[in-house]
Motif scaffolding. Structure first.
Motif, short mmCIF file in Angstrom:
data_model
loop_
_atom_site.label_atom_id
_atom_site.label_comp_id
_atom_site.label_asym_id
_atom_site.label_seq_id
_atom_site.Cartn_x
_atom_site.Cartn_y
_atom_site.Cartn_z
N ALA A 1 1.31 -1.45 -0.09
CA ALA A 1 -0.01 -0.05 0.02
C ALA A 1 0.99 1.06 -0.40
CB ALA A 1 -0.95 0.12 1.51
N ARG A 2 1.75 1.49 1.08
CA ARG A 2 2.86 2.82 1.15
C ARG A 2 3.45 2.76 -0.46
NH1 ARG A 2 5.24 4.49 5.45
NH2 ARG A 2 6.85 4.00 4.56
N GLU A 3 3.68 1.39 -1.58
CA GLU A 3 4.91 2.09 -2.27
C GLU A 3 3.85 2.03 -3.58
OE1 GLU A 3 6.27 -1.67 -3.53
OE2 GLU A 3 7.29 -1.15 -5.47
N LEU A 4 2.52 1.40 -3.62
CA LEU A 4 1.69 1.90 -4.39
C LEU A 4 1.39 4.07 -4.08
CD1 LEU A 4 -1.35 -0.96 -4.59
CD2 LEU A 4 -0.33 -0.04 -6.75
N MET A 5 1.28 3.68 -3.25
CA MET A 5 0.79 5.66 -2.87
C MET A 5 1.60 6.31 -3.26
SD MET A 5 -2.54 5.19 -1.78
CE MET A 5 -2.59 4.26 -2.31
N GLY B 1 10.25 6.67 5.30
CA GLY B 1 10.17 5.22 6.04
C GLY B 1 10.05 4.33 4.81
N THR B 2 10.13 2.72 5.05
CA THR B 2 10.06 1.87 3.53
C THR B 2 9.47 1.75 3.58
OG1 THR B 2 10.41 0.71 5.04
CG2 THR B 2 12.97 1.09 4.95
N THR B 3 9.55 0.98 1.39
CA THR B 3 8.80 0.70 1.47
C THR B 3 8.13 -1.04 1.08
OG1 THR B 3 8.67 1.26 -0.57
CG2 THR B 3 7.57 2.64 0.69
N GLU B 4 9.59 -1.11 1.40
CA GLU B 4 10.41 -3.06 0.88
C GLU B 4 10.36 -3.60 2.83
OE1 GLU B 4 11.53 -4.05 -2.29
OE2 GLU B 4 10.15 -2.46 -2.74
N PRO B 5 9.92 -4.31 2.61
CA PRO B 5 10.20 -5.22 3.82
C PRO B 5 11.01 -4.90 4.30
CG PRO B 5 8.77 -6.81 2.49
CD PRO B 5 9.35 -5.42 1.94
N VAL B 6 11.96 -5.11 5.96
CA VAL B 6 13.47 -5.09 6.01
C VAL B 6 13.77 -6.18 6.70
CG1 VAL B 6 14.70 -4.36 7.35
CG2 VAL B 6 13.24 -3.23 6.50
N GLU B 7 14.71 -6.91 6.29
CA GLU B 7 14.67 -8.17 6.89
C GLU B 7 15.08 -8.93 8.43
OE1 GLU B 7 13.69 -10.71 4.54
OE2 GLU B 7 13.51 -9.56 2.31
N GLU C 1 21.61 5.90 7.79
CA GLU C 1 20.85 6.75 6.72
C GLU C 1 19.81 7.42 6.38
OE1 GLU C 1 22.08 4.30 3.79
OE2 GLU C 1 24.32 3.63 5.01
N THR C 2 19.10 7.66 6.90
CA THR C 2 17.49 8.04 6.15
C THR C 2 16.52 8.38 7.09
OG1 THR C 2 16.58 5.79 5.61
CG2 THR C 2 17.38 7.07 4.09
N ILE C 3 15.92 7.62 8.40
CA ILE C 3 15.03 7.65 8.80
C ILE C 3 15.43 8.34 10.17
CG2 ILE C 3 13.04 7.00 10.03
CD1 ILE C 3 13.24 4.80 8.31
N LEU D 1 9.58 -0.20 8.07
CA LEU D 1 10.39 0.93 8.88
C LEU D 1 9.26 2.47 9.04
CD1 LEU D 1 13.99 0.40 9.63
CD2 LEU D 1 12.42 0.15 11.49
N GLU D 2 8.95 3.40 9.86
CA GLU D 2 8.31 4.98 9.76
C GLU D 2 8.70 5.77 10.98
OE1 GLU D 2 5.06 4.77 9.86
OE2 GLU D 2 3.80 4.03 8.20
#
Ligand code: MV4
Length: 603
Positions: free
Chosen positions: A119-123, A133-139, A150-152, A200-201
């Motif tokens: 949903a986050r990726e589509l939005m 945050g991430t739109t991909e799962p974090v393993e 690095e980012t959040i 992550l957000e």
């Protein structure tokens, strides 16, 4: 239009859908479990069919059985309400394959929004602002650390990808808390949704929960009905909702309305749906989409005059939306209080039980959506929400006064509900100032003042089926502040004072003694009386927080019991020493089982 609709739900929402169908001239079919044989939704529908035993997996979640009933009764469409199968893409698909209309969005939209990362990726692709945050799962935790550095940055929210509604949501304030948060969110994701994937957000420190109601038809029309503020929640369970949101002005409304219709359009949405988001310092971020009618849809109905359930049914039948965006006009202010069978003074412990006397508030601007009546049994098997009290008035202040008036009018005996909690909240300065009241809801001392008085001893008064007593006239001498008065009381005999001719104190006795009826009651909320702390619910012991022999204060956490996938804190009902503790982690407890015995400390 359909001629017959099956309602795959129970309680207040099933009744709400029956009402919408009746107004549209559609025949209704209820389904029920063995525990719901006497439920109101069953009586309100034109036909009703038994699904199976109480557990939802064998009744309200039993897709094969529901389809069997559909084919037996000839319903052309199914309304799922909320919860149960409402956001189950496999159910929507199974109905489609059966040639039955699902009153809701296409299975593909449910699926797209069901995965929070997808949903986050589509939005993000559709230009809808998401919480950074991430739109991909974090393993792995190592990957998470790297992305955060690095980012959040911290604090960071770790959320389960299969999640929603705050389930599988943990916060790490700093790096040393990350592994706990990561593992906690993954564990909850696995437990609730069978999916341990997390994302992550950025953690927003003090947002408001603001959501936008959307309606879409299959002719390309997507509109929004403005927003609701649902910031007053406890452990992600909403308690109070209102429309419009106090923090949203007309300009922001148009902006977040556009966000919401863009989001819905991006998944080819149809029917009623909600875009949930966070509002922080005037900035709005998409959180998730609820692909169903929500509990709190009513406050939007009150301020727009639009019947969201009826519109949903009409668009499912292929009709165009009956209103355009320009027809949506917000008027006044609406507030909803959820009437749950819970004891706020005991950390919102479930308080299942049987309702005695029951009378709903009425009068100007008051709406009650409920699924219960006198004698209704609230089982721990299903959601504790038994009713919703919704009021409308011309502004927020007047709506609050009206809500307090209506809460005062609400008469429920024998069952502990959140009515005293709502009365207290509505009377606070925090509420008047439109704050989120988060500190109050977590404040154990504040919650404790909402305790219900000790249960009435009079057993006979429990029986709601007893006939009303003849009024009698009795003379009393009373002293008020030391001054003596002789009074005559005319009415039903008072409990424990007069005895009716049949030898039993009649039902009227309780009513006669009642001034604040909702505060009486012996609902199963926590204590077995005396030293024994009895379980208010059936469930699994997740945590035992004390050891036998420990000295505890009233309110000390004793155990955490998981029931209906909810974690319930069981706290000490009195101060003393834990002399017995017959529970262990992983074990199960039934309603009424002893959690602990707490003996008064030696003098
Ligand atoms: C958040 C958040 C802060 N930052 N996400 C998620 C589900 C919903 N029940 C509340 N959720 C939150 N998600 C990020 N990135 C804070 C909350 C939150 C909240 C938000 C607004 C109003 C009240 C709230 C109570 C608890 C958690």
């Amino acid at each position: 239009m359909f001629s017959k609709v099956l309602i795959a739900n129970r309680g207040e929402i099933a009744v709400r859908i029956v009402r919408a169908c009746e107004e549209l001239g559609i025949a209704t079919v209820a389904v029920y479990s063995e525990l719901d044989r006497d439920a109101i939704h069953v009586k309100r529908a034109d036909e009703a069919y038994l699904l199976g035993p109480g557990p939802a997996s064998e009744s309200y979640l039993n897709i094969a059985k529901i389809i069997e009933v559909i084919n037996q009764c000839g319903a052309e469409a199914v309304h799922p309400g909320y919860g149960f199968l409402a956001e189950n893409a496999a159910f929507a698909q199974a109905l489609h394959d059966n040639g039955t209309v699902f009153i809701g969005p296409p299975a593909s939209a449910i699926e797209a929004m069901g995965s929070k990362t997808r949903a986050r990726e589509l939005m993000a692709k559709a230009g809808v602002p998401i919480v950074p945050g991430t739109t991909e799962p974090v393993e792995t935790i190592e990957d998470a650390k790297k992305i955060i550095d690095e980012t959040i940055g911290y604090p960071v929210a770790v959320k389960a990808a299969g999640g929603g509604g705050g389930k599988g949501f943990r916060v790490a304030l700093s790096e040393d808390k990350l592994s706990d948060a990561f593992e906690g969110a993954a564990r909850e994701g696995e437990k609730f949704f069978g999916d341990a994937t997390v994302y992550l957000e950025r953690y927003l420190p003090d947002p408001r929960h603001v959501e936008v109601q959307v309606l879409a038809d299959s002719h390309g029309n997507v509109i929004h009905l403005g927003e609701r503020d649902c910031s007053l929640q406890r452990r992600h369970q909403k308690l109070v909702e209102e429309a419009p949101a106090p923090a949203v002005d007309e300009k922001l409304r148009q902006k977040i309305g556009k966000v919401a219709t863009d989001a819905a359009a991006a998944v080819n949405y149809t029917g009623a749906g909600t875009i949930e988001g966070l509002l922080q310092d005037g900035e709005y971020f998409f959180l998730e989409m609820n692909t169903r009618v929500q509990v709190e849809h009513c406050v939007t109905e009150m301020v727009t005059g639009i019947d969201i359930v009826k519109e949903g049914i009409k668009v499912a039948a292929g009709e165009k939306l009956s209103i355009a965006q320009d027809d949506v006009i917000l008027r006044g202010h609406a507030i909803e209080c959820r009437i749950n069978a819970e004891d706020a003074s005991k950390n919102f412990a479930p308080a299942p039980g049987t309702i005695g006397h029951y009378r709903e508030p009425t009068g100007p601007g008051v709406r009650v959506d409920s699924g219960v009546g006198p004698g209704s049994e609230i089982t721990p098997m299903y959601d504790p929400m038994v009713a919703k009290l919704i009021v409308w008035d011309s502004d927020r202040e007047q709506a609050t006064a009206r809500m307090l008036r209506a809460l005062n009018e609400y008469e429920i005996t024998e069952l502990k509900t959140l009515i005293p909690f709502h009365q207290a909240i509505m009377a606070t300065q925090q509420w008047a100032d439109a704050e989120t009241c988060r500190d109050l809801i977590e404040d154990k001392a504040w919650l404790k003042q909402l305790a219900f008085p000790a249960p009435a001893k009079d057993k006979a008064a429990d029986d709601a089926d007893e006939p009303e007593a003849e009024p009698v006239e009795q003379s009393y001498t009373v002293e008020v502040s030391g001054k003596r008065f002789d009074v005559r009381v005319i009415g039903p005999p008072l409990a424990g004072v007069a005895v009716a001719s049949n030898g039993a104190a009649p039902a009227g006795a309780a009513a006669g003694a009642r001034r604040a009826p909702r505060r009486s009651g012996r609902g199963g909320g926590g204590g077995g009386g005396g030293d024994t702390l009895a379980s208010p619910i059936q469930g699994t012991v997740l945590k035992v927080a004390v050891e036998a022999g420990a000295d505890v204060e009233e309110g000390t956490l004793i155990a955490v019991i998981e029931a209906m996938k909810m974690e319930n804190e069981i706290t000490a009902h009195k101060a003393g020493k834990v002399t017995e503790l017959p529970i262990s982690v992983g074990g199960s407890v039934a309603t009424g089982d002893t959690i602990a015995v707490i003996s008064a400390p030696a003098e």
